[in-house]
Motif scaffolding. Structure first.
Motif, PDB file in Angstrom:
ATOM      1  N   MET A  22       1.013  -1.037  -0.010  1.00  0.00           N
ATOM      2  CA  MET A  22      -0.047   0.382  -0.296  1.00  0.00           C
ATOM      3  C   MET A  22       0.971   1.226  -0.285  1.00  0.00           C
ATOM      4  N   LEU A  23       2.126   1.160   1.043  1.00  0.00           N
ATOM      5  CA  LEU A  23       2.826   2.067   0.911  1.00  0.00           C
ATOM      6  C   LEU A  23       3.566   2.605   0.139  1.00  0.00           C
ATOM      7  N   GLN A  24       3.814   1.512  -1.230  1.00  0.00           N
ATOM      8  CA  GLN A  24       4.623   1.705  -2.574  1.00  0.00           C
ATOM      9  C   GLN A  24       3.499   2.071  -3.483  1.00  0.00           C
ATOM     10  N   LEU A  25       2.341   1.615  -3.588  1.00  0.00           N
ATOM     11  CA  LEU A  25       1.068   2.358  -4.809  1.00  0.00           C
ATOM     12  C   LEU A  25       1.047   4.034  -4.434  1.00  0.00           C
ATOM     13  N   MET A  26       1.036   3.717  -2.668  1.00  0.00           N
ATOM     14  CA  MET A  26       0.366   5.623  -2.675  1.00  0.00           C
ATOM     15  C   MET A  26       1.666   6.009  -2.803  1.00  0.00           C
ATOM     16  N   PHE A  27       2.788   6.073  -2.301  1.00  0.00           N
ATOM     17  CA  PHE A  27       4.144   7.305  -2.457  1.00  0.00           C
ATOM     18  C   PHE A  27       5.233   5.810  -3.201  1.00  0.00           C
ATOM     19  N   PRO A  28       5.378   6.066  -4.677  1.00  0.00           N
ATOM     20  CA  PRO A  28       6.196   5.069  -4.944  1.00  0.00           C
ATOM     21  C   PRO A  28       7.739   6.125  -4.852  1.00  0.00           C
ATOM     22  N   SER A  29       8.151   6.757  -5.610  1.00  0.00           N
ATOM     23  CA  SER A  29       9.016   7.457  -5.173  1.00  0.00           C
ATOM     24  C   SER A  29       9.397   7.574  -3.612  1.00  0.00           C
ATOM     25  N   ALA A  30       8.835   7.922  -3.035  1.00  0.00           N
ATOM     26  CA  ALA A  30       9.767   7.777  -1.734  1.00  0.00           C
ATOM     27  C   ALA A  30      10.097   6.770  -1.559  1.00  0.00           C
ATOM     28  N   MET A  31       9.337   5.454  -1.830  1.00  0.00           N
ATOM     29  CA  MET A  31       9.565   4.771  -1.335  1.00  0.00           C
ATOM     30  C   MET A  31      10.737   3.874  -2.417  1.00  0.00           C
ATOM     31  N   LEU A  32      10.843   4.803  -3.487  1.00  0.00           N
ATOM     32  CA  LEU A  32      12.141   4.502  -3.973  1.00  0.00           C
ATOM     33  C   LEU A  32      13.495   4.543  -3.797  1.00  0.00           C
ATOM     34  N   ASN A  33      12.879   5.479  -3.588  1.00  0.00           N
ATOM     35  CA  ASN A  33      13.731   6.588  -2.698  1.00  0.00           C
ATOM     36  C   ASN A  33      14.649   5.880  -1.718  1.00  0.00           C
ATOM     37  N   LEU A  34      14.563   4.873  -1.291  1.00  0.00           N
ATOM     38  CA  LEU A  34      14.786   4.505  -0.184  1.00  0.00           C
ATOM     39  C   LEU A  34      15.481   3.123  -0.338  1.00  0.00           C
ATOM     40  N   VAL A  35      15.200   3.162  -1.469  1.00  0.00           N
ATOM     41  CA  VAL A  35      16.070   1.670  -2.017  1.00  0.00           C
ATOM     42  C   VAL A  35      16.951   1.528  -3.426  1.00  0.00           C
ATOM     43  N   ALA A  36      16.583   2.134  -4.147  1.00  0.00           N
ATOM     44  CA  ALA A  36      17.302   2.235  -5.415  1.00  0.00           C
ATOM     45  C   ALA A  36      18.527   3.261  -5.204  1.00  0.00           C
ATOM     46  N   ALA A  37      18.783   3.678  -6.257  1.00  0.00           N
ATOM     47  CA  ALA A  37      20.467   3.927  -6.537  1.00  0.00           C
ATOM     48  C   ALA A  37      20.020   5.382  -7.859  1.00  0.00           C
ATOM     49  N   SER A  38      18.637   5.248  -8.158  1.00  0.00           N
ATOM     50  CA  SER A  38      17.995   6.330  -8.911  1.00  0.00           C
ATOM     51  C   SER A  38      16.821   5.973  -9.028  1.00  0.00           C
ATOM     52  N   SER A  39      15.821   6.705  -9.571  1.00  0.00           N
ATOM     53  CA  SER A  39      14.761   6.700  -9.651  1.00  0.00           C
ATOM     54  C   SER A  39      14.345   8.151 -11.028  1.00  0.00           C
ATOM     55  N   ASN A  40      12.965   7.979 -11.239  1.00  0.00           N
ATOM     56  CA  ASN A  40      12.886   8.439 -12.792  1.00  0.00           C
ATOM     57  C   ASN A  40      10.661   8.606 -12.688  1.00  0.00           C
ATOM     58  N   MET A  90      17.798  -9.010  -5.322  1.00  0.00           N
ATOM     59  CA  MET A  90      19.440  -9.793  -5.686  1.00  0.00           C
ATOM     60  C   MET A  90      19.886  -9.408  -6.875  1.00  0.00           C
ATOM     61  N   TRP A  91      19.935  -9.719  -7.616  1.00  0.00           N
ATOM     62  CA  TRP A  91      19.708  -9.188  -9.431  1.00  0.00           C
ATOM     63  C   TRP A  91      20.265  -8.197 -10.037  1.00  0.00           C
ATOM     64  N   SER A 100      22.146  -1.316  -0.972  1.00  0.00           N
ATOM     65  CA  SER A 100      22.802  -2.762  -0.109  1.00  0.00           C
ATOM     66  C   SER A 100      20.880  -2.338   1.013  1.00  0.00           C
ATOM     67  N   ILE A 101      20.295  -1.695   1.358  1.00  0.00           N
ATOM     68  CA  ILE A 101      19.362  -1.682   1.947  1.00  0.00           C
ATOM     69  C   ILE A 101      18.290  -3.496   1.413  1.00  0.00           C
ATOM     70  N   VAL A 102      18.599  -3.093   0.357  1.00  0.00           N
ATOM     71  CA  VAL A 102      17.457  -3.683  -0.400  1.00  0.00           C
ATOM     72  C   VAL A 102      17.211  -5.330  -0.392  1.00  0.00           C
ATOM     73  N   ALA A 106      15.218  -8.144   0.168  1.00  0.00           N
ATOM     74  CA  ALA A 106      14.966  -9.936  -0.429  1.00  0.00           C
ATOM     75  C   ALA A 106      15.278 -11.025   0.484  1.00  0.00           C
ATOM     76  N   GLY A 107      16.275 -10.684   1.830  1.00  0.00           N
ATOM     77  CA  GLY A 107      16.435 -12.120   2.666  1.00  0.00           C
ATOM     78  C   GLY A 107      14.755 -12.247   3.680  1.00  0.00           C
ATOM     79  N   PHE A 108      14.202 -10.765   3.754  1.00  0.00           N
ATOM     80  CA  PHE A 108      12.564 -11.168   3.953  1.00  0.00           C
ATOM     81  C   PHE A 108      11.799 -11.863   3.193  1.00  0.00           C
ATOM     82  N   ASP A 109      12.313 -11.651   1.908  1.00  0.00           N
ATOM     83  CA  ASP A 109      11.113 -12.735   1.078  1.00  0.00           C
ATOM     84  C   ASP A 109      11.649 -13.599   0.495  1.00  0.00           C
ATOM     85  N   ALA A 110      12.279 -14.074   0.997  1.00  0.00           N
ATOM     86  CA  ALA A 110      13.155 -15.270   0.540  1.00  0.00           C
ATOM     87  C   ALA A 110      13.165 -15.772   1.517  1.00  0.00           C
ATOM     88  N   VAL A 111      13.029 -15.816   3.258  1.00  0.00           N
ATOM     89  CA  VAL A 111      11.993 -16.938   4.374  1.00  0.00           C
ATOM     90  C   VAL A 111      11.582 -16.992   4.032  1.00  0.00           C
TER      91      VAL A 111
END
Length: 125
Positions: A22-40, A90-91, A100-102, A106-111
């Motif tokens: 829901m957070l990712q859907l509502m605030f995609p830019s803000a959430m992406l900026n937490l984990v991505a090297a860049s965004s557009n 991971m890829w 690296s925070i991602v 990835a670990g959460f999803d793997a478990v």
């Protein structure tokens, strides 16, 4: 781990998936900026689209767990989704698209995927 504890853990995982989707859907830019090297705008839009799918699949799994559904294909396919999400994250990290925070995600999803497969296996007996 007994079935009740496993179910409870999966309920928490599915609720976290709903909330983060829901957070990712509502605030995609803000959430992406937490984990991505860049965004557009395009990457933010696609990140929001992924959030929509997370919200839907998380809600489906949460509802099935809370209703004690005997439909064993749900945890199977949620396990597949979680495992592939971990692999793709991971890829993307390895390809320098994500910070690296991602790896925590990835670990959460793997478990989560492993626990879904355990739950599915127990349901299939």
């Amino acid at each position: 781990m007994n079935d009740a504890i496993l179910r409870f853990i999966l309920i928490v995982i599915s609720a976290v998936t709903v909330i983060t989707g829901m957070l990712q859907l509502m605030f995609p830019s803000a959430m992406l900026n937490l984990v991505a090297a860049s965004s557009n705008p395009i990457s933010s839009h696609l990140f929001g689209t992924v959030g929509m799918f997370m919200l839907i699949t998380g809600a489906l799994f949460l509802q099935s767990l809370l209703r004690h559904s005997r439909e064993n294909v749900i945890p199977l396919w949620i396990g597949v989704q979680k495992t592939l999400a971990a692999t793709l994250l991971m890829w993307a990290w390895y390809s320098d698209m994500f910070l690296s925070i991602v790896l925590l995600v990835a670990g959460f999803d793997a478990v989560s995927g492993v626990l879904c497969f355990v739950f599915w296996h127990r349901m299939s007996k």
